[in-house]
Design an enzyme around this catalytic site. Structure first.
Site, PDB file in Angstrom:
ATOM      1  N   LYS A 183     -16.227   6.436  12.293  1.00 12.61           N
ATOM      2  CA  LYS A 183     -16.988   6.395  13.558  1.00 12.61           C
ATOM      3  C   LYS A 183     -18.142   5.412  13.468  1.00 12.61           C
ATOM      4  CE  LYS A 183     -16.228  11.084  15.292  1.00 12.61           C
ATOM      5  NZ  LYS A 183     -16.717  12.439  15.099  1.00 12.61           N
ATOM      6  N   TYR A 193       0.820  -1.226   0.000  1.00  8.64           N
ATOM      7  CA  TYR A 193       0.000   0.000   0.000  1.00  8.64           C
ATOM      8  C   TYR A 193       0.850   1.270   0.000  1.00  8.64           C
ATOM      9  CZ  TYR A 193      -3.600  -3.316   1.665  1.00  8.64           C
ATOM     10  OH  TYR A 193      -4.443  -4.384   1.820  1.00  8.64           O
ATOM     11  N   TRP A 213       3.957  -9.586   0.079  1.00  4.43           N
ATOM     12  CA  TRP A 213       3.459  -9.490  -1.292  1.00  4.43           C
ATOM     13  C   TRP A 213       4.038 -10.612  -2.171  1.00  4.43           C
ATOM     14  CZ3 TRP A 213      -0.401  -8.526  -3.999  1.00  4.43           C
ATOM     15  CH2 TRP A 213      -0.330  -8.291  -5.384  1.00  4.43           C
ATOM     16  N   PHE A 265     -11.503   6.355   4.869  1.00  2.01           N
ATOM     17  CA  PHE A 265     -10.745   7.532   5.273  1.00  2.01           C
ATOM     18  C   PHE A 265     -11.714   8.687   5.555  1.00  2.01           C
ATOM     19  CE2 PHE A 265      -7.201   5.590   2.548  1.00  2.01           C
ATOM     20  CZ  PHE A 265      -6.636   4.967   3.645  1.00  2.01           C
ATOM     21  N   ASN A 266     -13.015   8.347   5.607  1.00  3.92           N
ATOM     22  CA  ASN A 266     -14.055   9.333   5.874  1.00  3.92           C
ATOM     23  C   ASN A 266     -14.344   9.341   7.377  1.00  3.92           C
ATOM     24  OD1 ASN A 266     -16.870  10.040   6.499  1.00  3.92           O
ATOM     25  ND2 ASN A 266     -17.137  10.287   4.305  1.00  3.92           N
TER      26      ASN A 266
END
Length: 326
Positions: free
Chosen positions: A281, A58, A89, A275-276
């Site tokens: 939450k 990543y 990997w 990533f929001n």
């Protein structure tokens, strides 16, 4: 299993334990900045996540490690509270490459050990500098390797204290049996990380893993990635499912929270990637309600055997795992 926001670890077959929900950190470097990842991991730890799923592939382990270390410095967590999963990997399967590759992950993270290290997929690719090796005609360069030799090299890393637990990802039953039946096996895989959600419940592979005391970790537990490069985007979006949304309404939850709760009630670990801030939450708010047996049965019946992550670009690989029934 009485799971709460502060106590939701599941035992592994080697005496360690894994938090039942984690934050996935895969990102497309073309569309997402590394800074976004750093912020997301810090926020996730503040919310209560203790399990971070990452990979050298990543290219953001530096940021993930910094976020973890920052939270340790702040006194928010100790190192032992955090569970980090790294991945080996496909271009690093040669036994002599295993330890140096894990050490690169540790250097990026600036940590002494990882909690879990898994073989990312059972298909070897040509070793070298390229993560996705192709020849001059654009054809994939495959590499034949005995995964049992790779596994022995991983066992040596565990014995050296570089990793606490070892696992695999995208392995079918036959490939799991190859490791389980390996002569002189020292450390069993603790987990198999696979795609698993209400449209793809994986009942046979789940049962096989449970019989062998291997925990299933569900990636794409919300079926949400719609990247046409490697995802079947013709499949219907899981989170628009009418039944999931009707159950969500009953509990004043989202369809995503219902899908995640469904898996954790089956003992399946979930690692939703987001990533929001709002979704990070929400995805964690799955410990204050539980689904009834009837609802669990009805959600299981939604199974369409739809695999979103088909990895079709490697379907001619001799070790392609998805042609077998499970």
């Amino acid at each position: 299993m009485n799971l709460t926001a502060t106590s939701h670890r599941v035992p592994l077959n080697d005496g360690n334990s894994i938090p039942i929900i984690g934050l996935g950190t895969y990102l497309d470097p073309q569309t997402t900045s590394q800074e976004t990842c750093l912020t997301a991991v810090k926020m996730a730890i503040d919310v209560g996540y203790r399990h971070i799923d990452g990979a050298y592939l990543y290219k953001n382990e530096h940021e993930v490690g910094q976020a973890i270390r920052d939270k340790i410095t702040e006194g928010k967590v100790n190192r032992k509270d955090i569970f980090y999963c790294g991945k080996l990997w496909a271009t690093f399967f040669e036994p002599e490459m295993v330890r140096p590759t894990l050490e690169k992950t540790l250097q990026e993270l600036k940590l002494d050990y990882v909690d879990l290290y898994i073989i990312e997929m059972p298909m070897g690719l040509m070793p070298g500098k390229e993560f996705y090796p192709i020849d001059k005609n654009g054809k994939w360069l495959y590499h034949k390797v005995d995964l049992r030799d790779t596994w022995e090299a991983l066992e040596a890393c565990k014995d050296a204290g570089l990793v606490k637990s070892l696992g695999v990802s995208n392995f079918n039953r036959r490939q799991l049996e190859l490791i389980l039946n390996k002569p002189g096996l020292k450390h069993k895989p603790v987990c198999n990380q696979i795609e698993c959600h209400p449209y793809f419940t994986q009942p046979k592979l789940l049962k096989f893993c449970q019989q062998h005391d291997i925990v299933v970790v569900a990636y794409s537990p919300l079926g949400t990635s719609r990247n046409p490069n490697w995802v079947n985007v013709s499949s219907p979006p899981l989170l628009e499912d009418a039944f999931l949304n009707s159950v969500a309404k009953k509990y004043n939850k989202t369809a995503a929270q219902i899908a995640l709760r469904f898996n954790i009630q089956r003992g399946v670990i979930v690692i939703p990637k987001s990533f929001n801030p709002q979704r990070i939450k929400e995805n964690f708010q799955i410990f204050d309600f539980s689904l009834t047996e009837e609802e669990m049965t009805s959600i299981e019946a939604l199974n369409k055997n739809i695999r979103f992550v088909e990895l079709l670009m490697w379907s001619d690989h001799p070790d392609y795992p998805f042609f077998d029934e499970y």
